[in-house]
Design an enzyme around this catalytic site. Structure first.
Site, mmCIF file in Angstrom:
data_model
loop_
_atom_site.group_PDB
_atom_site.id
_atom_site.type_symbol
_atom_site.label_atom_id
_atom_site.label_comp_id
_atom_site.label_asym_id
_atom_site.label_seq_id
_atom_site.Cartn_x
_atom_site.Cartn_y
_atom_site.Cartn_z
ATOM 1 N N ASP A 58 -1.942 -4.141 -9.620
ATOM 2 C CA ASP A 58 -2.176 -3.993 -8.184
ATOM 3 C C ASP A 58 -3.466 -4.711 -7.787
ATOM 4 O OD1 ASP A 58 -2.322 -2.556 -5.483
ATOM 5 O OD2 ASP A 58 -0.643 -1.510 -6.387
ATOM 6 N N ASN B 143 9.455 -2.603 2.102
ATOM 7 C CA ASN B 143 9.346 -1.857 3.357
ATOM 8 C C ASN B 143 9.906 -2.570 4.567
ATOM 9 O OD1 ASN B 143 7.812 -0.161 1.741
ATOM 10 N ND2 ASN B 143 5.863 -0.959 2.451
ATOM 11 N N HIS C 68 -5.504 -0.569 -2.163
ATOM 12 C CA HIS C 68 -4.121 -0.181 -2.480
ATOM 13 C C HIS C 68 -3.985 0.327 -3.917
ATOM 14 C CE1 HIS C 68 0.223 -1.085 -3.225
ATOM 15 N NE2 HIS C 68 0.365 -0.819 -1.939
ATOM 16 N N SER D 251 5.469 1.589 -1.860
ATOM 17 C CA SER D 251 4.332 1.527 -2.785
ATOM 18 C C SER D 251 3.873 2.915 -3.185
ATOM 19 C CB SER D 251 3.159 0.801 -2.134
ATOM 20 O OG SER D 251 3.296 -0.581 -2.199
#
Length: 592
Positions: free
Chosen positions: A174, A335, A233, A410
């Site tokens: 990430d 998404n 994130h 996520s």
């Protein structure tokens, strides 16, 4: 004679030219199979490409030969009348090479160059070194604080009596990690795989420090008109996997005694496919040239990131390598309210693709355009709306530690990665990635209502998954349940008759390949309609007046019952729809 003499050479020249043209067409068709152009539509400028030469080829074994191959491709390239340089940057862990053009290319030029590279018969494939971005939708509210661990989520609160993830390593690929007192105790040494020092913001590209330097950008910097603050994130995802728990502060983690290896691949404007592929290889215990070996190879990899297009050879090779080392790869569906078959790595083989649900069990909606991706490649669903986890307060560079609620696939993905860690910690011997996927699917809880789009077989249930391993109060594995005795079938009655089997002491759902064995004694099976009725009243037709003049029905049917809870009263209903013939239900059984 002179006419014939002059005509013959022209005829041979035309034939030779035609043959050459046909040869070029054949070569182009073959080369086209090795060129992945899907990602070119996602950006306006392109300069890095991944080229895989065949094992044993000269270019693979000799740098000089590789350079000659690249020089030949550059020489054959014709784009807007400008010459082009093509240089080798590095070899990644899958054995492919990253090469860079001397200038930015538009889509047509990039396609032309890739096709030139693929004309070398030793090239196995070529694709753009595409950028991936994080799948997330920030949410300001703190509604339903960590609801995702309860009965409407992954049911972790019951699972923690059985397993907390002790001894399992989860790699979070990430943005890296920000220091957080509610997370630091479960963090192991990681690595920064961002090769571009500008994107990495640490002035040195790849290094052993996976600290998140911030992924903010100004308007116009990343090919978009808007600006964005840093997301932190990776810190949010890591907290959902394994935040420190029972410390009288903050939040809990799904597998709070597991450890996290942070692997940094996303910086300013996202991250490249080559860097992500190397991160997958390294995190799973594979070798990446020039990078020290991972001292703590992961059993689970979480990838809450992605982009559009076909999976591609680079992603698939890295994932296959990880899976071959026994690592389960869990990825976000995306998404964009679209089919996840168009999102990678969600559409890659050998991954567990996760869709998102809200606290009501419905497909997650974050805005008019941002909803959980869906489709047949989505395996399971997990909580992805209003998910509270660890964060940082900095708008650009790191600030003080904080907490915030985010939404996205996520956020759903680390719930599942955490459940995988719970399973591996509980299992006497490590489960293979295929076994893990099977367990998650066969024990998933049915959606409260059928989702408006398919987002997997159900919602991951940590307790049911652990119970399936045995021990404690387990699902007893595959069992067969049989009826108690014969039941006569009334003649010419649409209502028919039922025979019941009661299932108890199980948890989770039935399997997608349940076996229904039926033995019906009757003088004319063409009169009969046979249905299986689930405890919730759902009807599964097994036999509908087929078989003509044959008599008895002795058959085993395979039925997908994965949406049905195991426990309850199951019924076999048989109705005789015509007169004159008689019979009875001799026996029937359920195996799941």
């Amino acid at each position: 004679m002179s006419y014939r003499f002059k005509g013959a050479p022209r005829q041979h020249a035309l034939a030779a030219a035609t043959l050459a043209a046909l040869s070029c067409v054949a070569m182009s068709a073959s080369a086209a199979d090795r060129v992945n152009l899907a990602a070119l539509a996602n950006a306006d400028a392109h300069d890095q490409f991944i080229v895989k030469y065949r094992d044993g080829s000269a270019a693979r074994s000799n740098p000089a030969n590789l350079s000659r191959s690249l020089d030949s491709a550059a020489a054959g390239f014709s784009g807007k009348g400008r010459a082009l340089g093509l240089k080798h940057l590095r070899r990644i862990g899958t054995g492919a090479d990253v090469v860079q053009a001397g200038r930015k290319l538009d889509r047509a030029e990039a396609q032309s160059l890739m096709q030139q590279i693929a004309l070398d018969p030793n090239v196995e494939y070529v694709e753009e070194n595409a950028r991936m971005t994080a799948f997330f939708t920030p949410n300001d509210t703190r509604f339903g604080e960590q609801w995702g661990y309860g009965a409407s989520g992954v049911n972790a609160t019951q699972a923690w009596d059985v397993s907390t993830g002790t001894g399992v390593v989860v790699a979070v690929i990430d943005t890296g990690i920000a220091s957080h007192s509610d997370l630091n105790g479960n963090i192991l040494p990681g690595y920064d795989f961002i090769s571009d020092s500008t994107a990495a913001r640490d002035s040195n590209g790849r290094d052993s420090n996976p600290a998140d330097q911030g992924d903010w950008f100004a308007a116009g910097e990343c090919g978009v008109s808007y600006s964005s603050n840093s997301s932190w994130h990776g810190t949010h995802v890591a907290g959902t996997v394994a935040a420190v728990t029972n410390n009288a502060k903050g939040v809990a983690g799904t597998a709070y005694n597991a450890k996290v290896v942070p692997v940094r691949v996303l910086g300013k404007c996202g991250g490249t496919l080559a860097d992500i592929a190397d991160a997958i290889t390294w995190a799973s215990g594979g070798t990446v040239s020039g990078i020290p070996a991972n001292a703590n190879p992961a059993e689970v990899i979480n990838m809450s990131l992605g982009g559009s297009g076909a999976c591609g050879s680079t992603y698939q090779a890295a994932i296959d390598g990880a899976v071959s080392r026994g690592v389960t790869v869990v990825v976000a569906a995306g998404n964009n309210n679209g089919n996840a078959s168009n999102a990678r790595p969600a559409n890659c083989n050998n991954v567990i693709t996760v869709g998102a649900v809200d606290s009501a069990g419905k497909r997650s909606v974050w805005s008019s355009t941002q909803k959980s991706n869906y489709g047949t490649v989505v395996d399971v669903a997990a909580p992805g709306s209003n998910i509270l986890s660890t964060l940082n307060s900095g708008t650009t560079t790191p600030g003080s530690e904080s907490y915030a609620s985010y939404g996205g696939t996520s956020m759903a993905t680390p719930h599942v990665a955490g459940v995988v860690a719970l399973l591996q910690a509980k299992s006497a011997t490590p489960k293979t990635p295929a076994q893990i996927e099977s367990i998650l699917k066969t024990t998933a809880r049915a959606f409260p209502t059928t989702p408006d789009q398919p987002i997997g077989v159900g919602i991951v249930d940590a307790k049911a998954a652990l119970d399936s391993l045995g021990g404690g109060t387990p699902n007893p594995g595959t069992q067969t349940y049989s009826n108690a005795g014969d039941v006569s079938i009334p003649d010419n009655s649409s209502v028919g008759v039922t025979s019941s089997i009661v299932v108890s002491g199980r948890s989770g759902n039935a399997t997608s390949s349940a076996q229904v064995a039926v033995n019906i004694v009757h003088t004319y099976q063409g009169d009969l309609v046979v249905d299986l009725i689930a405890p919730d009243g759902s009807v599964y037709n097994l036999h509908n007046r087929a078989g003509g003049g044959a008599d008895n029905i002795v058959q085993t049917y395979t039925v997908n019952l994965s949406s049905e809870p195991l426990n309850g009263t199951w019924k076999l209903r048989v109705s005789d729809r015509a007169s004159l013939d008689t019979g009875y239900i001799n026996s029937w059984s359920l195996t799941f």
